[in-house]
Motif scaffolding. Structure first.
Motif, PDB file in Angstrom:
ATOM      1  N   ALA A   1     152.290 -26.130  30.697  1.00 59.69           N
ATOM      2  CA  ALA A   1     153.734 -26.100  30.426  1.00 59.69           C
ATOM      3  C   ALA A   1     154.225 -24.662  30.280  1.00 59.69           C
ATOM      4  CB  ALA A   1     154.051 -26.902  29.171  1.00 59.69           C
ATOM      5  N   ASN A   2     153.435 -23.828  29.617  1.00 61.04           N
ATOM      6  CA  ASN A   2     153.799 -22.414  29.500  1.00 61.04           C
ATOM      7  C   ASN A   2     153.884 -21.757  30.871  1.00 61.04           C
ATOM      8  OD1 ASN A   2     153.785 -22.645  26.712  1.00 61.04           O
ATOM      9  ND2 ASN A   2     151.702 -21.890  26.492  1.00 61.04           N
ATOM     10  N   THR A   3     152.879 -22.019  31.706  1.00 64.06           N
ATOM     11  CA  THR A   3     152.844 -21.419  33.045  1.00 64.06           C
ATOM     12  C   THR A   3     154.028 -21.887  33.878  1.00 64.06           C
ATOM     13  OG1 THR A   3     150.425 -21.427  32.920  1.00 64.06           O
ATOM     14  CG2 THR A   3     151.417 -21.072  35.083  1.00 64.06           C
ATOM     15  N   ARG A   4     154.303 -23.184  33.838  1.00 65.81           N
ATOM     16  CA  ARG A   4     155.414 -23.739  34.607  1.00 65.81           C
ATOM     17  C   ARG A   4     156.754 -23.178  34.128  1.00 65.81           C
ATOM     18  NH1 ARG A   4     154.566 -28.433  33.243  1.00 65.81           N
ATOM     19  NH2 ARG A   4     152.923 -28.961  34.726  1.00 65.81           N
ATOM     20  N   PHE A   5     156.892 -23.011  32.823  1.00 69.08           N
ATOM     21  CA  PHE A   5     158.142 -22.489  32.260  1.00 69.08           C
ATOM     22  C   PHE A   5     158.348 -21.035  32.685  1.00 69.08           C
ATOM     23  CE2 PHE A   5     161.033 -21.043  28.949  1.00 69.08           C
ATOM     24  CZ  PHE A   5     161.919 -22.112  28.874  1.00 69.08           C
ATOM     25  N   PHE A   6     157.286 -20.249  32.663  1.00 66.07           N
ATOM     26  CA  PHE A   6     157.401 -18.866  33.125  1.00 66.07           C
ATOM     27  C   PHE A   6     157.749 -18.815  34.607  1.00 66.07           C
ATOM     28  CE2 PHE A   6     155.797 -17.426  29.153  1.00 66.07           C
ATOM     29  CZ  PHE A   6     156.001 -16.056  29.095  1.00 66.07           C
ATOM     30  N   LYS A   7     157.110 -19.661  35.395  1.00 70.58           N
ATOM     31  CA  LYS A   7     157.322 -19.663  36.844  1.00 70.58           C
ATOM     32  C   LYS A   7     158.753 -20.059  37.197  1.00 70.58           C
ATOM     33  CE  LYS A   7     155.741 -19.821  41.212  1.00 70.58           C
ATOM     34  NZ  LYS A   7     155.126 -18.680  41.906  1.00 70.58           N
ATOM     35  N   ASP A   8     159.260 -21.121  36.572  1.00 69.57           N
ATOM     36  CA  ASP A   8     160.550 -21.697  36.966  1.00 69.57           C
ATOM     37  C   ASP A   8     161.738 -21.074  36.253  1.00 69.57           C
ATOM     38  OD1 ASP A   8     159.025 -23.370  38.523  1.00 69.57           O
ATOM     39  OD2 ASP A   8     159.086 -25.053  37.124  1.00 69.57           O
ATOM     40  N   VAL A   9     161.528 -20.533  35.061  1.00 67.44           N
ATOM     41  CA  VAL A   9     162.655 -20.061  34.252  1.00 67.44           C
ATOM     42  C   VAL A   9     162.625 -18.548  34.042  1.00 67.44           C
ATOM     43  CG1 VAL A   9     163.829 -20.271  32.023  1.00 67.44           C
ATOM     44  CG2 VAL A   9     162.798 -22.283  33.082  1.00 67.44           C
ATOM     45  N   ILE A  10     161.543 -18.055  33.468  1.00 70.07           N
ATOM     46  CA  ILE A  10     161.519 -16.657  33.039  1.00 70.07           C
ATOM     47  C   ILE A  10     161.340 -15.703  34.213  1.00 70.07           C
ATOM     48  CG2 ILE A  10     160.323 -15.008  31.553  1.00 70.07           C
ATOM     49  CD1 ILE A  10     159.588 -17.288  29.722  1.00 70.07           C
ATOM     50  N   LEU A  11     160.457 -16.040  35.149  1.00 72.06           N
ATOM     51  CA  LEU A  11     160.157 -15.134  36.270  1.00 72.06           C
ATOM     52  C   LEU A  11     160.826 -15.569  37.563  1.00 72.06           C
ATOM     53  CD1 LEU A  11     156.314 -14.733  35.613  1.00 72.06           C
ATOM     54  CD2 LEU A  11     158.164 -13.284  34.771  1.00 72.06           C
ATOM     55  N   ALA A  12     161.786 -16.463  37.499  1.00 71.64           N
ATOM     56  CA  ALA A  12     162.359 -17.046  38.716  1.00 71.64           C
ATOM     57  C   ALA A  12     163.041 -15.994  39.586  1.00 71.64           C
ATOM     58  CB  ALA A  12     163.349 -18.149  38.341  1.00 71.64           C
ATOM     59  N   ASP A  13     163.753 -15.057  38.970  1.00 74.80           N
ATOM     60  CA  ASP A  13     164.543 -14.091  39.744  1.00 74.80           C
ATOM     61  C   ASP A  13     163.961 -12.691  39.707  1.00 74.80           C
ATOM     62  OD1 ASP A  13     166.363 -16.135  40.263  1.00 74.80           O
ATOM     63  OD2 ASP A  13     167.444 -15.748  38.389  1.00 74.80           O
ATOM     64  N   GLY A  14     162.759 -12.535  39.193  1.00 73.75           N
ATOM     65  CA  GLY A  14     162.197 -11.202  39.055  1.00 73.75           C
ATOM     66  C   GLY A  14     161.285 -10.816  40.200  1.00 73.75           C
ATOM     67  N   LYS A  15     160.817  -9.558  40.161  1.00 77.49           N
ATOM     68  CA  LYS A  15     159.899  -9.056  41.169  1.00 77.49           C
ATOM     69  C   LYS A  15     158.456  -9.412  40.844  1.00 77.49           C
ATOM     70  CE  LYS A  15     162.892  -5.111  42.266  1.00 77.49           C
ATOM     71  NZ  LYS A  15     162.982  -3.637  42.333  1.00 77.49           N
ATOM     72  N   VAL A  16     158.225  -9.897  39.631  1.00 79.57           N
ATOM     73  CA  VAL A  16     156.889 -10.295  39.197  1.00 79.57           C
ATOM     74  C   VAL A  16     156.846 -11.815  39.120  1.00 79.57           C
ATOM     75  CG1 VAL A  16     155.163 -10.077  37.380  1.00 79.57           C
ATOM     76  CG2 VAL A  16     156.682  -8.158  37.885  1.00 79.57           C
TER      77      VAL A  16
END
Length: 682
Positions: free
Chosen positions: A339-354
Motif C-alpha cells: 500500500a505504501n509503494t502504490r501510494f507513492f507511485k500513484d500519488v506522491i511521485l505521479a508528476d515527478g522526475k523520480v
C-alpha cells in the motif's frame, strides 16, 4: 427571325450576367468558379444596325447607361453572395472555437474548483487503506505442511515450556527494578531465542519507536541471517496464489537476492515477460511472534516490568513490549508495504522526475509481495550513472526535489533514504523499499517553521513555544531553563541572515538533544524526520557534493513562510493584541486597589510554585518517611522492652510476655526495613 437577330437577342440576354459553375475537387470540397460573359458595351457596338448613324450616339449612351448599372448590380450580387458564404463559414468557425474554449475553460474551472488535498487528508487516506487489512492464518497446502513438519513439531514442544523459559530469562536479568538499558534489552532478546532476535533486528531501524541508543545496540543483532529453503519459498508462493510456480513465472531463481529477518526476495520473470521481484515471508513467524509477545506481556508485570525508569536512559519493559507489538504487526503484513509503494507511485511521485516500482496486485498478499524489478544500479555508483546517461548533479537535484516534496508538500516521506534504497535504471531515478515511511503533520511542519524563523530572529519565546508544541513535556520540565538554553542555542546563529546559513538537519538533531535534556519527549515522527534528513545529506555528499542541499531546503521553507503569511490576518491579530493589552492596562488601578484592600483586611494569599526541584523534594520526602519509620520502630522497641518487665499473659517458654515479644519483633523489623531503604538510596 434572321440569324443576325437571333444572335443579337441571345447576346443581349447574356449581357451583364455571370455564369456560375460549381466544380467538386478531389478533396470533396465545393470550389466556386465564375465565368464572365461578354461585356454589355461591346455587345451593343457589335449589334448596331445599318443606317442608324445619326441616332447611334444617343442610343449608345442610353444603352451604356442601362448596361453600367446592370454590370455593377451583377458584381454587387456576386460579392454579396460570397460575403454571405464567408459570413456563414466564419459564424460556424466562431461557434466551434467558442464551444472548444468553453469546454476548456470549464475543465480548467473544474480543476481550479477541486481543492488540493492537505497533508492530513493524504495521511488519513493512507491510514484508511491500511486499516482494512486483517490478519488471517497461513493456509497449509499438503506440500507446505510436509516441508514444515519439523518446524511445526518443534514449535509445539517449545510452546509447552515457553512460559517457564521466558520467566527464567526475565528473572535472570535484573532490569525490572530500575528499567531496562539498551545492552540489557539486546542480551534479553538473545536469551529469549531466535524469534526475539528477529524482533530486535526489526526494531534496530525504528528510531521513531525507540531511542537512538537502543537502535544502535540492537543493530548488533543484524548478523548471520539464515536463508530460507527455496522449496519452502516456492511452496508459500503457491499456497498464497493457488497456482503452480510454472503457471506464474517463466523464470524463477531459487537463490535469493537478499535475505532478512522476516523474509527474503527472489527474482523472477512473469509469463508476459515482466521482470519482477517477490518477497516471501518466513513461515509461522507471524504466529510465533504474536504468541510470544502476548505471553511476555502477561509475565512482565509479575516481575515489575511496568515500573518506571529510575535513570534517564533506561525504559520500562512494558513500554518496549508495546512498541515491539506495534512494529511487528506492521512488518509482518506485506500488504502494508504494498500500500505504501502504490501510494507513492500513484500519488506522491505521479508528476515527478523520480519514480518507484509498480505493485503486481494479483501476486501480493499478506505473506508475499511482488513488484516490478528495477534493473539498474545504486545511486552511489556514479560511474554506472554516467554510463546510463544520468548527470550525477541533476540526479541529486531530482532526488532532493522529490524528497522535499514528500516532506513539505505531502507529509509522507521515505524514512530510510540511504543509497541502497535509491536506484538508477533506464536513465531515471527510482525509490525502492517502502517498508518504513515517516509522516509529519501540518501542525508539526508549522511548528518547525516557527522554530527556524524564531532561530533567525533570536526569538527564544517563539522557539520555546515551538518545542513544547511538538514534544510532550513532563513534570520535570522547567520552561524557564528550556528558554535559557534555547537562547544560548540561538546565539550560535546570531550572524545568520538567511535560511541558507542554517543547517536544517543539524538544527533538528540539536533540538532533539536539547529537548531530551529538559525532559521533553519528542514524537517518533520528528526523530525519524531528523534521521532521514541526515541520511539524505550523506547521500548527497557522496553523489554531488557541490549541490547546496540547505539552499533547496531554505527555498522550501521560504515558500511555506510566504504562503502562511497573510498581511490582513497579521494586522487583525496585531489589532486584537493591542486592544487586549489596552483593556488589561486600564484595569491596573482597580486591581491595585483591590490588592491593597485585601492586604488591609488580611485576606491576601501568596502562592509560590517551585519548578525544577520536584526530584529533590521527592527524595527528601522519601528520606523523611524512612526516618519516621526508624523513629516508630525505636518507639515500638522501647515499648516492648518495658512490657517485658510486666507479668502480662500469655508468656513464652522463656517467661517473657508474648505481646511484648511481638512488639519487639515489629519494632526491630521496622528499623531494619527503614535503614535498608536509606542505605539503598545512598
Amino acid at each position: 427571325m434572321s440569324n443576325r437577330k437571333k444572335k443579337h437577342n441571345n447576346q443581349q440576354g447574356n449581357a451583364g450576367e455571370e455564369t456560375v459553375q460549381v466544380q467538386k475537387g478531389n478533396s470533396g470540397e465545393n470550389n466556386i468558379k465564375t465565368q464572365d460573359s461578354v461585356p454589355a458595351e461591346e455587345t451593343v457596338k457589335a449589334e448596331e444596325p445599318a443606317g442608324t448613324e445619326d441616332t447611334a450616339p444617343a442610343e449608345e449612351n442610353a444603352k451604356a447607361e442601362d448596361a453600367v448599372p446592370a454590370e455593377e448590380a451583377a458584381e454587387n450580387g456576386e460579392k454579396d453572395w460570397l460575403e454571405e458564404i464567408k459570413a456563414e463559414l466564419k459564424s460556424v468557425t466562431d461557434q466551434l472555437e467558442k464551444a472548444a474554449a468553453g469546454k476548456s475553460s470549464q475543465e480548467a474551472g473544474e480543476e481550479q474548483e477541486t481543492p488540493a488535498r492537505s497533508k492530513d487528508d493524504l495521511q488519513r487516506e493512507l491510514a484508511d487503506i491500511k486499516a482494512q487489512f486483517t490478519h488471517t492464518p497461513l493456509e497449509m497446502t499438503p506440500e507446505l505442511e510436509k516441508l514444515l513438519q519439523g518446524h511445526i513439531r518443534d514449535k509445539g514442544k517449545k510452546d509447552k515450556k515457553r512460559g517457564a523459559q521466558m520467566l527464567s530469562v526475565l528473572a535472570k536479568h535484573n532490569f525490572y527494578a530500575n528499567g531496562i538499558t539498551p545492552e540489557e534489552l539486546r542480551t534479553t532478546l538473545e536469551d529469549l531465542g531466535p524469534t526475539y532476535v528477529k524482533i530486535g533486528q526489526i526494531m534496530s531501524s525504528r528510531v521513531d519507536l525507540l531511542p537512538a541508543s537502543y537502535c544502535e545496540e540492537l543493530e548488533k543483532l543484524r548478523q548471520n541471517v539464515k536463508e530460507l529453503d527455496p522449496a519452502i519459498a516456492r511452496a508459500i508462493i503457491e499456497a498464497e496464489t493457488g497456482k503452480k510456480i510454472e503457471e506464474i513465472y517463466s523464470e524463477f531463481r531459487d537463490e535469493p537476492i537478499g535475505s532478512a529477518s522476516i523474509g527474503q526476495v527472489h527474482y523472477g520473470v512473469l509469463l508476459d515477460g515482466t521482470k519482477v521481484v517477490t518477497k516471501v515471508q518466513r513461515p509461522l513467524i507471524a504466529e510465533i511472534m504474536e504468541k510470544d509477545i502476548e505471553l511476555l506481556k502477561k509475565l512482565a508485570p509479575l516481575l515489575g516490568g511496568d515500573s518506571s525508569s529510575g535513570n534517564g536512559e533506561a525504559m520500562d519493559l512494558m513500554t518496549i513490549l508495546n512498541e515491539l507489538e506495534k512494529v511487528t504487526r506492521e512488518e509482518l503484513d506485506f500488504r502494508i508495504e504494498a500500500a505504501n509503494t502504490r501510494f507513492f507511485k500513484d500519488v506522491i511521485l505521479a508528476d515527478g522526475k523520480v519514480t518507484c516500482p509498480a505493485v503486481i496486485d494479483e501476486l501480493t498478499t499478506e505473506r508475499i509481495f511482488t513488484m516490478t524489478y528495477v534493473d539498474g544500479c545504486s545511486i552511489g555508483e556514479k560511474d554506472q550513472l554516467v554510463e546510463q546517461g544520468l548527470d550525477p548533479e541533476q540526479a541529486g537535484r531530482d532526488i532532493v526535489d522529490s524528497y522535499l516534496h514528500q516532506v513539505f508538500d505531502v507529509g509522507i516521506f521515505h524514512a530510510d533514504p540511504h543509497q541502497g534504497n535509491i536506484m538508477a535504471s533506464g536513465g531515471k531515478v527510482h525509490w525502492i523499499d517502502f517498508g518504513m515511511i515517516g509522516q509529519i503533520t501540518e501542525a508539526d511542519m508549522t511548528a518547525l517553521q516557527n522554530l527556524v524563523v524564531g532561530l533567525l530572529g533570536g526569538d527564544a519565546e517563539a522557539m520555546t513555544n515551538s518545542v513544547l508544541s511538538i514534544g510532550i513535556s513532563s513534570p520535570n520540565t522547567d520552561r524557564n531553563k528550556l528558554k535559557e538554553d534555547l537562547e544560548a542555542f540561538s546565539a550560535k546563529y546570531m550572524n545568520a541572515t538567511s535560511l541558507n546559513d542554517i543547517d536544517f538537519s543539524v538544527v533538528l538533531g540539536e533540538v532533539c538533544d536539547l529537548s531530551e535534556r529538559h525532559h521533553v519527549e519528542m514524537p517518533g515522527r520528528y526523530t525519524m524526520l531528523a534521521r532521514s534528513f541526515l541520511t539524505i545529506e550523506g547521500v548527497m555528499e557522496h553523489l554531488c557534493p557541490e549541490l547546496n542541499l540547505f539552499e533547496l531546503i531554505s527555498d522550501k521553507l521560504v515558500e511555506r513562510v510566504k504562503k502562511s503569511f497573510a498581511l490582513e490576518k497579521e494586522i487583525v491579530a496585531l489589532g486584537r493584541g493591542v486592544l487586549d493589552t489596552g483593556k488589561k492596562v486600564s484595569r491596573i488601578p482597580q486591581m491595585l486597589a483591590e490588592a491593597l484592600n485585601d492586604i488591609m483586611k488580611g485576606r491576601l494569599k501568596i502562592n509560590l510554585e517551585l519548578t525544577g526541584y520536584e526530584v529533590l523534594l521527592d527524595e527528601l520526602n522519601e528520606k523523611i518517611n524512612d526516618l519516621i519509620l526508624v523513629i516508630v520502630g525505636c518507639v515500638l522497641f522501647s515499648g516492648g522492652c518495658r512490657l517485658c518487665q510486666t507479668q502480662i499473659k500469655p508468656v513464652t517458654p522463656n517467661g517473657m510476655p508474648l505481646f511484648a515479644v511481638i512488639i519487639l519483633i515489629l519494632g526491630i523489623s521496622l528499623i531494619l526495613y527503614a535503614l535498608r531503604r536509606i542505605f539503598r538510596k545512598k
